[in-house]
Design a protein around this motif. Structure first.
Motif, PDB file in Angstrom:
ATOM      1  N   LEU B 325       4.711 -80.297   8.197  1.00 32.84           N
ATOM      2  CA  LEU B 325       4.809 -78.842   8.307  1.00 32.84           C
ATOM      3  C   LEU B 325       3.724 -78.230   9.188  1.00 32.84           C
ATOM      4  CD1 LEU B 325       5.768 -78.063   4.609  1.00 32.84           C
ATOM      5  CD2 LEU B 325       7.169 -77.521   6.618  1.00 32.84           C
ATOM      6  N   GLY B 326       2.744 -79.060   9.583  1.00 33.58           N
ATOM      7  CA  GLY B 326       1.699 -78.571  10.485  1.00 33.58           C
ATOM      8  C   GLY B 326       0.294 -78.843   9.984  1.00 33.58           C
ATOM      9  N   HIS B 327       0.185 -79.801   9.067  1.00 34.99           N
ATOM     10  CA  HIS B 327      -1.129 -80.089   8.477  1.00 34.99           C
ATOM     11  C   HIS B 327      -2.045 -80.863   9.410  1.00 34.99           C
ATOM     12  CE1 HIS B 327       0.956 -79.326   4.532  1.00 34.99           C
ATOM     13  NE2 HIS B 327      -0.188 -78.706   4.340  1.00 34.99           N
ATOM     14  N   ALA B 353       2.259 -78.163  16.551  1.00 30.40           N
ATOM     15  CA  ALA B 353       3.663 -78.615  16.543  1.00 30.40           C
ATOM     16  C   ALA B 353       3.716 -79.815  15.607  1.00 30.40           C
ATOM     17  CB  ALA B 353       4.108 -78.997  17.947  1.00 30.40           C
ATOM     18  N   THR B 354       4.891 -80.300  15.329  1.00 33.69           N
ATOM     19  CA  THR B 354       4.946 -81.383  14.335  1.00 33.69           C
ATOM     20  C   THR B 354       5.220 -82.751  14.946  1.00 33.69           C
ATOM     21  OG1 THR B 354       5.946 -82.181  12.292  1.00 33.69           O
ATOM     22  CG2 THR B 354       7.412 -81.031  13.792  1.00 33.69           C
ATOM     23  N   ASN B 362       5.441 -74.687   9.514  1.00 30.46           N
ATOM     24  CA  ASN B 362       5.391 -73.443   8.736  1.00 30.46           C
ATOM     25  C   ASN B 362       3.931 -73.051   8.515  1.00 30.46           C
ATOM     26  OD1 ASN B 362       5.256 -71.653   6.403  1.00 30.46           O
ATOM     27  ND2 ASN B 362       7.465 -72.029   6.263  1.00 30.46           N
ATOM     28  N   PRO B 363       3.538 -71.862   8.959  1.00 26.24           N
ATOM     29  CA  PRO B 363       2.113 -71.514   8.904  1.00 26.24           C
ATOM     30  C   PRO B 363       1.634 -71.082   7.531  1.00 26.24           C
ATOM     31  CG  PRO B 363       3.373 -69.778  10.005  1.00 26.24           C
ATOM     32  CD  PRO B 363       4.344 -70.845   9.651  1.00 26.24           C
ATOM     33  N   HIS B 364       2.519 -70.888   6.586  1.00 28.08           N
ATOM     34  CA  HIS B 364       2.088 -70.219   5.353  1.00 28.08           C
ATOM     35  C   HIS B 364       2.376 -70.936   4.060  1.00 28.08           C
ATOM     36  CE1 HIS B 364       2.890 -66.716   8.238  1.00 28.08           C
ATOM     37  NE2 HIS B 364       1.591 -66.936   8.219  1.00 28.08           N
TER      38      HIS B 364
END
Lengths: 602, 427
Positions: B325-327, B353-354, B362-364
């Motif tokens: 997810l963007g970690h 990006a993934t 997803n930023p949130h």
């Protein structure tokens, strides 16, 4: 019929292709045959490409002209992306190469300093890549035969092609299970003297391969290609001779074919070919010929080719049951996939009447000495078929074409494709070259020598010894290990007992697998040998065996025999033996029982 | 006398005389082996220490091959094939034992005569380069050459190049041709063109059909749809990725479906209507680009100083191919947070990006993601591929300065590099 082969200038050599019993040559797939419904299928096309020299190979162009597409049946168990030409090859399988090095050593050949893997252009679809990988491993070997030495200029290792499953006019269906199985190819010089000598040479080489071991056995795992030419004739590569017995026939019939074709060439002087195709569909619309009706019902045409002066020649037999016309029709079949080809020498026939034949002659403006060819199919195919016939007919005046021909089961052969030129090989750059050599010269005992030694030194019948020698057993080792067991019994254990079990119970028993366990017990006299077939049956079914039911210890046996003797006082030895054996059969060796009976009788 | 590759020579060794053609030897292989092609076509390697002499029997003469002139048929569309190198234009290279780029567009027509019945073909070879060696200057040259051809009568352009970085080129050229009005079709080969089975044949045929007749004014790839030689798919240049090292059908639409299928008989089957239609507008190239952009793969245990390395080298933007997810690591000694803060202070945009490629960042949704988005101002680029994000960031920074301006443009959908909705397409 037989020829003076020296006088006709026979040149003959053979190439033996033998599958090796290892994984595939350039991938890790097992070399197994897959059956049933394939996991998936892939459809491909191939085109001729220019080789290293910038020229397209004649054989490759020929295949391209046929405009076929290919369907590959894939079983995941036996083919991978490498076989599908979707992944680069791995380096060459070392086990397969070692077998070839051993054969090279036995044939006294010189192993090349660095083996270079090559690509041999093949675009009949039998290789997904459009080429076959092959490498020359050793050169300049030889074998001795009853008619002198036969040189072996080349020993190579190569990939097996895909297996044809079916084909029609537009496509060929292949199985990928066979593609990539390693093959050793042994090529002799054209020094074979006559048909029988050809067979002998093939036999000798086969024996060597089996003696070295590591080769596959069974139908289709070994094939001979025979190269044949006679003086003023042409080199023919006869492909896929599988039956050794037919080899002399193949050589003889090919000589016959070439002699007859040369005869036709000499006599054909006044003939010619009119290289235009006449549409005679209208004239034959009402013909009762099934082939013509079938073609017309699917919007096909009937095309005719005029061959002035050819009368009698097209129908001339050149091999038993095969005429010059058969050669024409082979070309048409191979090149255009047509089946309905008639020539005037065979008419009236096949539903075409005398009237129709005469009508053809008249309307084509031909005289009685002239011939014609009819092809019924779609316009494109019929036209391509006649192009092929024109090409072949032209050669009748000039030479015998160099061809690859298919070995038929009756000793004759059919046209497959033109003999490929030298432009066929270019380097396989996806794999590294290999420096390989055997540490020392590889010596083997030939199967026939081995059989003789077994028969002599272990006092077993020659038949049994041959079977043992042909099998993959360490017979000497087993005899030594189980010294208390008669060698003849060990041999029987390995070959006759399994055969017998197969016949009686239809069970396949790999007795070698159980040799240590069962022969070990026999060697210690824990079980009687009579019980062994039954024990093997049980073992083959995967059961755990309670050996105690097969053996009795001596004190138990003594008690039983003592009782038998005391209950039947005055009975003869034979009678007592009979009763005692009833109790002890399968549990104690007869000899032992006899000893005990004697003991208690006294 | 010195013998050259191609010469017919006689090699005398201790125990035999070998006549054959002297072959070139790849430089990286053992130099103590001499390779000879025997008259049966096989090559063999001879240990040079065993060689007593080599004599020239017949020098090699190179035969000039005549390339045929391409004909012009006024009733057919015009297509220019711009070749750049790669497997699709490769021949054997005896220097490395591999393949080298030597085919030009005329060779393609020589090999596939039917191409002439689809379009009037023009050939333009602008470079000979393997795709792994490509970079900005090459993408720029390709975009400019394509624009020039389209503005000079071409109805469509085909670009041939190596497959490995094909998706980088298509993304770059997508951004470099902002007002594209005609098809720009990239095609390539996974199997070298010197073999009868090469995928280049059908790929090229379908590419010519697509460039000549399709109404799609997009940069796209035209490669095998499956392992069969049946049809190719046209995939948007910003959404395509090479997903297999070697298969013909390695190129896949990620988070998208192909625009169309092109059958080898020329039939074009449109799979959706989400593309720019062909017009007669002039095509302008805009190749302003910031080369100092890094693409960094995030992984557990990574050294955060990698960020310092780029910042210290004066890089103007960073794309992180983050996990799922963007970690990225945000706790303990591998935490990137301090470094990302440093980037923010320096006004260096960091794009997330993934690395799963499939799916959307997803930023949130998790606290640790908010630490990046809200806390450090990282730009989460939806379902954009990391490679596309890398090229887009270069393009954006060629036009805008500062994090906010970059963010605005990064999140603006320029060439379908992001989708609005995640459809449940096949992986």
């Amino acid at each position: 019929m037989s020829f003076d082969y020296e006088a006709i200038g026979l040149k003959c050599g053979i190439e033996i292709h033998q599958q090796l019993d290892t994984s595939k040559l350039f991938c890790n797939c097992p070399s197994i045959v897959s059956e049933g419904k394939p996991d998936f299928m892939v459809e491909r096309e191939l085109r001729a490409v220019a080789g290293e020299t910038g020229r397209k190979d004649v054989a490759a162009l020929h295949e391209e002209m046929k405009q076929k597409h290919f369907i590959y049946e894939v079983f995941n168990e036996s083919a991978c992306l490498i076989d599908l030409d979707e992944e680069p090859p791995r380096n060459m399988n070392e086990d397969s190469l070692e077998i070839v090095l051993k054969v090279a050593s036995v044939l006294d050949a010189k192993i090349v300093d660095e083996i270079q893997v090559m690509r041999k252009t093949v675009i009949d679809g039998s290789n997904t890549t459009g080429f076959q990988r092959t490498a020359l491993v050793a050169r300049n070997g030889k074998i001795e035969t009853s008619k002198g030495k036969v040189n072996i200029p080349t020993i190579s290792i190569e990939e097996e092609s895909a297996r044809i499953i079916s084909q029609d006019a537009d496509s060929v269906r292949y199985g990928l299970d066979r593609l990539g199985i390693p093959l050793i190819e042994i090529g002799t010089a054209a020094e074979i003297k006559d048909p029988e000598h050809c067979k002998e040479t093939a036999e000798k080489l086969g024996m060597i391969l089996r003696s070295v071991g590591g080769v596959k056995r069974g139908l289709g795992t070994i094939r001979q290609d025979i190269n044949i030419s006679i003086r003023k004739g042409a080199r023919i590569e006869l492909k896929g001779a599988q039956d050794l017995k037919l080899i002399p026939k193949y050589v003889e019939f090919e000589c016959l074919r070439q002699i007859n074709l040369l005869g036709i060439k000499d006599e054909l002087k006044g003939a010619s070919i009119i290289e235009e195709k006449t549409d005679v569909t209208k004239l034959l619309e009402t013909s009762s010929s099934k082939v013509i009706q079938k073609a017309l019902s699917s919007n096909g045409v009937v095309l005719a080719l005029k061959l002035p002066g050819f009368k009698g020649f097209i129908g001339k037999e050149i091999q038993p049951g095969r005429r010059l016309g058969t050669e024409f029709s082979d070309y048409a079949k191979v090149r255009a996939g047509v089946h309905g080809l008639f020539h005037s020498d065979e008419l009236p026939n096949y539903g075409i009447t005398q009237e129709e034949t005469d009508l053809m002659h008249n309307s084509l403006g031909l005289s009685l000495n002239d011939a014609f060819i009819l092809v019924a199919d779609s316009e494109d195919k019929a036209s391509r078929a006649l192009d092929a016939v024109i090409e072949r007919a032209r050669l009748c005046f000039i030479e015998i074409p160099k061809e690859v021909r298919k070995a038929n089961d009756d000793g004759t052969s059919s046209y497959m494709r033109p003999l490929p030129g030298a432009a066929r090989l270019y380097p396989e750059t996806d794999v590294l070259p290999i420096k390989a050599n055997l540490k020392e010269k590889f010596e083997i005992e030939m199967i026939d020598e081995k059989a003789k030694r077994f028969a002599d030194s272990y006092k077993i019948s020659f038949d049994l010894a041959s079977m043992i020698a042909k099998g993959n057993f360490d017979f000497d080792g087993l005899v030594k290990k189980f010294a208390e067991v008669n060698p003849a019994f060990i041999a029987g254990f390995l070959v006759s007992i399994p055969k017998d079990l197969k016949r009686r119970h239809n069970v396949d028993v790999d007795s070698l697998k159980f040799a240590d366990e069962v022969l070990g017990k026999l060697n210690n006299q824990d079980i009687p040998k009579q019980a062994i077939p039954e024990i093997l049956l049980e073992l083959a079914s995967g059961k755990n065996i309670d050996y105690s039911k097969y053996g009795v210890d001596t004190s138990q046996a003594e008690m039983i025999v003592e009782e038998v003797v005391s209950k039947n006082k005055g009975a003869s030895f034979q009678a007592l033996m009979g009763i005692a054996m009833k109790e002890l059969r399968g549990k104690l060796d007869g000899k032992k029982v006899a000893e005990l009976v004697m003991k208690f009788m006294a | 006398m010195e013998c050259k590759p191609g010469d017919l020579v006689e090699v005398k060794t201790e125990d035999e005389n070998i006549i054959g053609i002297l072959m070139p030897r790849p430089e990286i292989l053992d130099p103590n082996i001499l390779v000879i092609k025997l008259d049966n076509g096989y090559n063999i390697g001879i240990d040079k220490s065993k060689i007593k002499s080599i004599t020239l029997k017949e020098p090699y003469e190179r035969h000039e091959t005549h390339k045929r002139q391409l004909k012009h048929n006024p009733s057919l569309p015009n297509v220019t094939i711009i070749s750049t190198g790669g497997t699709i234009s490769s021949k054997l290279d005896y220097r490395t034992g591999g393949v080298y780029a030597d085919y030009t567009a005329e060779d393609f027509v020589e090999m596939l005569p039917e191409l002439e019945n689809i379009a009037n073909l023009k050939a333009k070879s602008i470079m000979h380069i393997m795709s792994e060696d490509m970079c900005y200057e090459h993408w720029k040259a390709i975009a400019e050459a394509a624009a020039e051809e389209l503005n000079n009568g071409a109805d469509g352009v085909i670009i041939t190049q190596g497959t490995d970085t094909l998706h980088f080129s298509t993304a770059a050229v997508s951004f470099f041709l902002p007002n594209l009005s005609k098809p720009v079709v990239f095609t390539a080969a996974q199997r070298s063109i010197d073999r009868g089975s090469t995928d280049a044949f059908m790929n090229l045929i379908c590419a010519v059909h697509a460039a000549a007749k399709s109404g799609i004014a997009e940069v796209m790839t035209c490669m095998h749809a499956s392992m069969d030689d049946e049809s190719c798919v046209l995939i948007r240049g910003t959404k395509v990725r090479k997903m297999h090292t070697s298969r013909r059908d390695a190129f896949r639409a990620i988070n998208d479906i192909p625009i169309a299928k092109v059958h080898k008989n020329g039939k074009i089957e449109y799979l959706h209507k989400n593309f720019r239609p062909k017009t007669n507008e002039i095509v302008e190239s805009d190749t302003k680009f910031e080369e100092k952009v890094a693409l960094i793969t995030v992984y557990p245990g990574m050294d955060p100083e990698i960020i310092d390395f780029y910042l210290d080298k004066g890089y103007k933007g960073i794309v992180l191919a983050a996990t799922a997810l963007g970690h990225v690591p945000v706790n303990g000694k591998h935490s990137l947070l301090d470094k990302l803060e440093r980037a923010r202070q320096m006004e260096i945009p960091v794009v997330i990006a993934t690395q799963t490629l499939y799916g959307r960042v997803n930023p949130h949704v998790y606290t640790n993601l908010r630490k990046l988005s809200v806390g450090r101002g990282c730009i989460f680029v939806e379902d954009m591929l990391p490679e596309t994000a890398y090229l887009k960031l270069g393009f954006v920074l060629g036009h805008e300065k500062g994090i906010e301006a970059a963010k605005k443009m990064m999140l603006q959908n320029l060439h379908g590099e992001m989708t609005e909705r995640s459809e449940a397409n096949e992986l």
